[in-house]
Design a protein around this motif. Structure first.
Motif, mmCIF file in Angstrom:
data_model
loop_
_atom_site.group_PDB
_atom_site.id
_atom_site.type_symbol
_atom_site.label_atom_id
_atom_site.label_comp_id
_atom_site.label_asym_id
_atom_site.label_seq_id
_atom_site.Cartn_x
_atom_site.Cartn_y
_atom_site.Cartn_z
ATOM 1 N N GLY A 407 0.827 -1.199 0.000
ATOM 2 C CA GLY A 407 0.000 0.000 0.000
ATOM 3 C C GLY A 407 0.859 1.245 0.000
ATOM 4 N N THR A 408 0.674 2.114 -0.994
ATOM 5 C CA THR A 408 1.503 3.323 -1.092
ATOM 6 C C THR A 408 0.971 4.476 -0.254
ATOM 7 N N MET A 409 -0.273 4.410 0.162
ATOM 8 C CA MET A 409 -0.969 5.454 0.929
ATOM 9 C C MET A 409 -1.270 6.701 0.108
ATOM 10 N N ALA A 410 -1.029 6.647 -1.197
ATOM 11 C CA ALA A 410 -1.367 7.794 -2.043
ATOM 12 C C ALA A 410 -2.870 8.047 -1.990
ATOM 13 N N GLY A 411 -3.237 9.323 -1.945
ATOM 14 C CA GLY A 411 -4.652 9.686 -1.885
ATOM 15 C C GLY A 411 -5.212 9.751 -0.489
ATOM 16 N N SER A 412 -4.427 9.378 0.512
ATOM 17 C CA SER A 412 -4.914 9.416 1.894
ATOM 18 C C SER A 412 -4.758 10.823 2.467
ATOM 19 N N THR A 413 -5.666 11.184 3.342
ATOM 20 C CA THR A 413 -5.616 12.517 3.969
ATOM 21 C C THR A 413 -5.235 12.456 5.438
ATOM 22 N N THR A 414 -5.347 11.292 6.052
ATOM 23 C CA THR A 414 -4.856 11.098 7.428
ATOM 24 C C THR A 414 -4.139 9.763 7.489
ATOM 25 N N GLN A 415 -3.133 9.668 8.359
ATOM 26 C CA GLN A 415 -2.402 8.409 8.570
ATOM 27 C C GLN A 415 -2.147 8.219 10.063
ATOM 28 N N THR A 416 -2.578 7.073 10.573
ATOM 29 C CA THR A 416 -2.336 6.730 11.973
ATOM 30 C C THR A 416 -1.563 5.417 12.024
ATOM 31 N N HIS A 417 -0.398 5.456 12.653
ATOM 32 C CA HIS A 417 0.449 4.270 12.709
ATOM 33 C C HIS A 417 -0.096 3.260 13.709
ATOM 34 N N PHE A 418 0.058 1.963 13.410
ATOM 35 C CA PHE A 418 -0.314 0.916 14.360
ATOM 36 C C PHE A 418 0.750 -0.175 14.357
ATOM 37 N N THR A 419 0.876 -0.837 15.494
ATOM 38 C CA THR A 419 1.752 -2.003 15.649
ATOM 39 C C THR A 419 1.031 -3.040 16.488
ATOM 40 N N GLN A 420 1.070 -4.285 16.053
ATOM 41 C CA GLN A 420 0.521 -5.400 16.832
ATOM 42 C C GLN A 420 1.599 -6.476 16.895
ATOM 43 N N SER A 421 2.017 -6.819 18.112
ATOM 44 C CA SER A 421 3.139 -7.739 18.291
ATOM 45 C C SER A 421 2.750 -8.924 19.149
ATOM 46 N N ALA A 422 3.346 -10.060 18.832
ATOM 47 C CA ALA A 422 3.084 -11.287 19.579
ATOM 48 C C ALA A 422 3.828 -11.286 20.909
ATOM 49 N N GLN A 423 3.263 -12.021 21.856
ATOM 50 C CA GLN A 423 3.962 -12.300 23.099
ATOM 51 C C GLN A 423 5.055 -13.342 22.828
ATOM 52 N N PRO A 424 6.047 -13.463 23.712
ATOM 53 C CA PRO A 424 7.085 -14.482 23.510
ATOM 54 C C PRO A 424 6.478 -15.869 23.278
ATOM 55 N N GLU A 425 7.067 -16.600 22.363
ATOM 56 C CA GLU A 425 6.659 -17.957 21.987
ATOM 57 C C GLU A 425 5.346 -17.998 21.217
ATOM 58 N N GLN A 426 4.809 -16.842 20.827
ATOM 59 C CA GLN A 426 3.611 -16.816 20.002
ATOM 60 C C GLN A 426 3.943 -16.236 18.626
ATOM 61 N N SER A 427 3.004 -16.397 17.709
ATOM 62 C CA SER A 427 3.156 -15.826 16.373
ATOM 63 C C SER A 427 1.770 -15.496 15.825
ATOM 64 N N VAL A 428 1.752 -14.836 14.681
ATOM 65 C CA VAL A 428 0.491 -14.524 14.016
ATOM 66 C C VAL A 428 0.013 -15.778 13.287
ATOM 67 N N VAL A 429 -1.183 -16.252 13.616
ATOM 68 C CA VAL A 429 -1.714 -17.452 12.973
ATOM 69 C C VAL A 429 -2.954 -17.166 12.131
ATOM 70 N N ALA A 430 -3.577 -16.006 12.324
ATOM 71 C CA ALA A 430 -4.798 -15.688 11.584
ATOM 72 C C ALA A 430 -5.053 -14.197 11.672
ATOM 73 N N PHE A 431 -6.114 -13.776 10.995
ATOM 74 C CA PHE A 431 -6.517 -12.373 11.012
ATOM 75 C C PHE A 431 -8.027 -12.259 11.203
ATOM 76 N N SER A 432 -8.418 -11.164 11.807
ATOM 77 C CA SER A 432 -9.817 -10.766 11.845
ATOM 78 C C SER A 432 -9.887 -9.308 11.421
ATOM 79 N N GLY A 433 -11.072 -8.855 11.089
ATOM 80 C CA GLY A 433 -11.198 -7.470 10.676
ATOM 81 C C GLY A 433 -12.491 -7.230 9.931
ATOM 82 N N SER A 434 -12.457 -6.230 9.057
ATOM 83 C CA SER A 434 -13.656 -5.889 8.293
ATOM 84 C C SER A 434 -13.255 -5.308 6.956
ATOM 85 N N THR A 435 -14.191 -5.304 6.037
ATOM 86 C CA THR A 435 -13.993 -4.696 4.730
ATOM 87 C C THR A 435 -15.029 -3.603 4.515
ATOM 88 N N VAL A 436 -14.788 -2.779 3.534
ATOM 89 C CA VAL A 436 -15.753 -1.752 3.141
ATOM 90 C C VAL A 436 -15.748 -1.698 1.619
#
Length: 457
Positions: A407-436
């Motif tokens: 994602g280049t972010m071109a055309g966006s008017t606001t940007q908010t940074h986010f970080t989501q990190s695993a606890q030790p011995e864990q990893s990302v196994v799936a995703f949840s969210g929404s679409t529009v």
């Protein structure tokens, strides 16, 4: 469900526990997984195996088989019987899915198959008594019909005349009831006893066991009607042609089939089974298959339950679609545990989840080493031409390897940074969210990712 009037269905074999040493009530058992991850929500019918023919007060009736858990050699501490398991499955499956329907699946070998009702006396009388007793049993136990595993001794010991008498009588008695009772069959090869007009007129759906290697053309060529054929699937190793994935089953079923210059739809998908030694693979593939046949409604998505049912395997491949913003994601997880090994004993279980988002933007597929799992996601959310969405996504592995940014972010008017990190011995196994859904410059519309959360395990 378009093209599948009888839906997505599966059998469960009450006598098999998993993992070894567990019983129905063990927190980590295959039976509790069905409840915890709401696997039952993916089913229209559940065939419960195996029921036997036994003498009743007048003629014959059915009961759950005698092959019980009580003190068996594999698990001597299991003090529950098959009747206990039946009671619990009926109770718990209905709690998860109030609309689920239960079929009593008849045993196919030994001396207590359906052929046993013709052991003495007038055949029509025996069939009538059995059909009436069957309805009494089904009503008493809150079940919805009879399922016939047609192979082995039941096929060898019943004559064509008895076939016609028995199933015509059951159908007649079923149709006299104020509520609908179902009659289904899962045939394997050997057609010498079939009365094909009876098979067509009395059974709601006939789902051949294609996983034994017999083809659709062989069933149709033998005389089976194309009007009520379902698709017998299997995600358990051991048969000649088990299915490899939910996608492989759906690609075979969704187009339907042609026979004598006419098009037909399969009536259902019936899967053997939910609790084999490969139960994590089976349960997760069933859930994916259900989503393929019934795409989730609404804008939200959540792969947590599917991946948890699979044992929370690592993501090993992702396809990301992006342009100015994050358009879509699709994850593939690879199992390494003993209960999600796929349909070949030497393979790992591959779980291809559904794509979330639309088909706009450019697609990139990234391969993620199984020993270097994703441990964090970072990026930006913001407003893009008035739409709140995920503008950019970057994935980071345990070694520090990065994938993206997407994602280049071109055309966006606001940007908010986010970080989501695993606890030790864990990893990302799936995703949840929404679409529009947003309009495109050419006047068409597409879905983009509106919100995104990593699922850690």
């Amino acid at each position: 469900m378009a093209g599948l009037p009888y839906g997505i269905n599966a059998w469960i074999f009450l006598k098999e526990d998993g993992p070894p040493g567990t019983n129905y009530n063990s927190a980590d058992s295959c039976f509790q997984s069905l409840i915890q991850y709401k696997v039952y929500n993916s089913l229209d019918f559940l065939g419960i195996a195996f029921f036997e023919v036994v003498p009743g007060s007048s003629g014959f009736t059915i009961k759950i088989g005698n092959g019980c858990h009580l003190g068996n050699a594999d698990n001597p501490n299991n003090l529950l019987s098959n009747q206990d398991y039946l009671t619990y499955v009926l109770r718990d499956a209905r709690k998860v899915n109030p609309d689920i329907k239960f079929l009593a699946t008849m045993i196919y070998k030994g001396d207590q198959t359906l052929s046993a009702i013709f052991s003495s006396g007038n055949e029509q009388t025996q069939a009538t008594d059995f059909a009436n007793n069957l309805v009494i049993y089904l009503k008493k136990n809150g079940m919805n019909g009879l399922d016939v595993d047609w192979e082995g001794d039941v096929a060898d010991r019943m004559t064509q005349s008895q076939f016609k008498i028995l199933f015509s009588t059951i159908r007649q008695v079923f149709d006299q009831q104020p509520e609908k009772y179902y009659l289904t069959m899962a045939p394997a090869w050997d057609y010498s006893v079939y009365d094909f007009p009876t098979l067509k007129s009395t059974f709601d759906v006939v789902s051949p066991q294609f996983y034994d290697g017999t083809t659709l053309s062989e069933f149709l060529g033998a005389g089976m009607s194309p009007d009520n054929i379902g698709y017998g699937a299997q995600f358990e190793p051991g048969n000649e042609a088990p299915n490899t994935s939910a996608q492989q089953v759906w690609s075979a079923v969704s187009p339907g089939f042609n026979y004598q210059d006419k098009s037909y739809n399969y009536q259902d998908i019936f899967m053997w089974r939910l609790n084999s030694g490969n139960y994590q693979f089976e349960q997760a593939q069933l859930m994916i298959l259900s989503q393929l046949a019934n795409p989730p409604a609404g804008d939200s998505f959540d792969d947590t339950a599917i991946v948890a049912a699979a044992g929370n395997p690592n993501i090993t491949r992702m396809t990301v679609r992006a342009g100015e913003v994050l358009n879509a994601i699709q994850a593939v997880n690879t199992g390494t545990g003993p209960y999600n090994t796929g349909t070949q004993n030497t393979e790992t279980g591959i779980f291809t989840l559904l794509q979330h988002g639309g088909n706009s933007g450019g697609a990139q597929t990234i391969n993620i080493p199984i020993d270097d799992p994703i441990i964090s996601i970072t990026g930006y959310t913001g407003k893009w031409y008035g739409w709140e969405c995920v503008l950019q996504l970057t994935l980071t592995g345990k070694s520090g390897a990065t994938y993206g940014p997407f994602g280049t972010m071109a055309g966006s008017t606001t940007q908010t940074h986010f970080t989501q990190s695993a606890q030790p011995e864990q990893s990302v196994v799936a995703f949840s969210g929404s679409t529009v859904t947003v309009p495109l410059a050419d006047g068409s519309h597409t879905a983009i990712i509106a919100s995104l959360n990593a699922v850690f395990a």
